[in-house]
Design an enzyme around this catalytic site. Structure first.
Site, short mmCIF file in Angstrom:
data_model
loop_
_atom_site.label_atom_id
_atom_site.label_comp_id
_atom_site.label_asym_id
_atom_site.label_seq_id
_atom_site.Cartn_x
_atom_site.Cartn_y
_atom_site.Cartn_z
CG ASN A 55 -1.99 -0.97 1.25
OD1 ASN A 55 -2.48 -1.37 0.20
ND2 ASN A 55 -2.39 -1.40 2.44
CG ASP A 85 3.10 -5.22 9.61
OD1 ASP A 85 2.40 -6.24 9.76
OD2 ASP A 85 2.65 -4.14 9.17
#
Length: 281
Positions: free
Chosen positions: A16, A231
């Protein structure tokens, strides 16, 4: 598992562009706040984990999709600059994915994801080398997750955002990573072969078939942005286990990496090599 000083890892997931508004206080329903500072940068759980793993020292190949647009070209250039192999990144007809993020003064966030090209990944053309170590998340389609699981020799799955897993995938997972909310929403993962449950500031726990095998305390830090912390943690834990670290050491290093990520404004924080985060023993 043999020690692999610089593990090789294929990351399958979303790519993204993050549009982040930093505000003192997030707006409530129907409310407007006017003190926002807008930031634009790379994001997506797959890309975040791939970049983190590369910065921690792994040889990383990214599998996903971007649009044939300025954002997609920018993402490819960034991967090249960091050293992430983007040969598995497809070019879709849709626009590159976008995440709209609001981050308040405490670092808490709310996110709206516009999938774009991430919803157009061709699961028949992932190009994952048979037997590769794969890290995936659930921001892409079930078909992509199933195809990645079928090809993987080692499969780590970050069950975020939480949803029922495609048939047969859980049985192929060597490692499942969930936060407390995802753990509560997905009782089927509780008896996974190896399950990591992250506890935010309280650290993390590792379970083998439901039995606790390791735990690590959280690392105190200044919270700037929690978007990329999970993450970074996932990347660190997987890299540690792949290279043969003992579970307790791998978990502690992952907590230290997550803390470093929380202290950074970016969704893809600046990180050092994994061993920089010290010997947890």
């Amino acid at each position: 598992m043999p020690i692999i000083p610089s593990p090789s890892l294929t990351v399958v997931g979303a790519i993204n562009v993050d549009l982040t508004a930093r505000v003192e206080r997030a707006p409530g329903p129907g409310e407007t706040v006017a003190d926002g500072i807008l930031q634009r940068g790379p994001g997506g759980k797959g890309a975040n984990q791939a970049v983190a793993a590369a910065r921690l020292g792994a040889a990383v190949r990214m599998v996903g999709a971007v649009g044939d647009d300025l954002d997609g070209r920018g993402v490819r250039a960034q991967f090249a600059a960091i050293g992430v192999d983007a040969s598995g990144v497809q070019t879709a007809d849709a626009a590159t994915g976008t995440a709209l993020i609001v981050v308040d003064a405490t670092g808490e966030n709310s996110i709206v994801v516009c999938a774009g090209a991430n919803a157009e990944i061709d699961p028949t053309a992932l190009g994952i080398h048979r037997g590769a170590a794969v890290l995936a998340q659930l921001e892409v389609s079930d078909a992509v997750i199933s195809a990645a699981a079928e090809a993987a020799g080692f499969l780590a799955l970050n069950v975020a955002p939480a949803r029922p897993l495609p048939p047969g995938v859980l049985e192929r997972c060597d490692l499942v990573i969930a936060n407390e909310t995802e753990y509560a929403q997905l009782p089927e993962v509780h008896d996974a072969a190896l399950l990591c449950v992250t506890l935010g500031a309280d650290g993390a726990r590792l379970y083998r078939r439901g039995e606790l095998v390791a735990s690590a305390a959280g690392v105190a830090t200044t919270v700037r942005n929690t978007v990329g912390a999970g993450d970074a943690f996932c990347a660190a834990l997987v890299c540690g286990l792949l290279r043969g670290d003992e579970p307790e050491a791998a978990l502690a290093r992952a907590c230290a990496v997550g803390a470093a990520a929380v202290a950074d404004d970016a969704s893809q924080p600046a990180l050092d090599l994994l061993d920089t985060y010290g010997d947890p023993a």
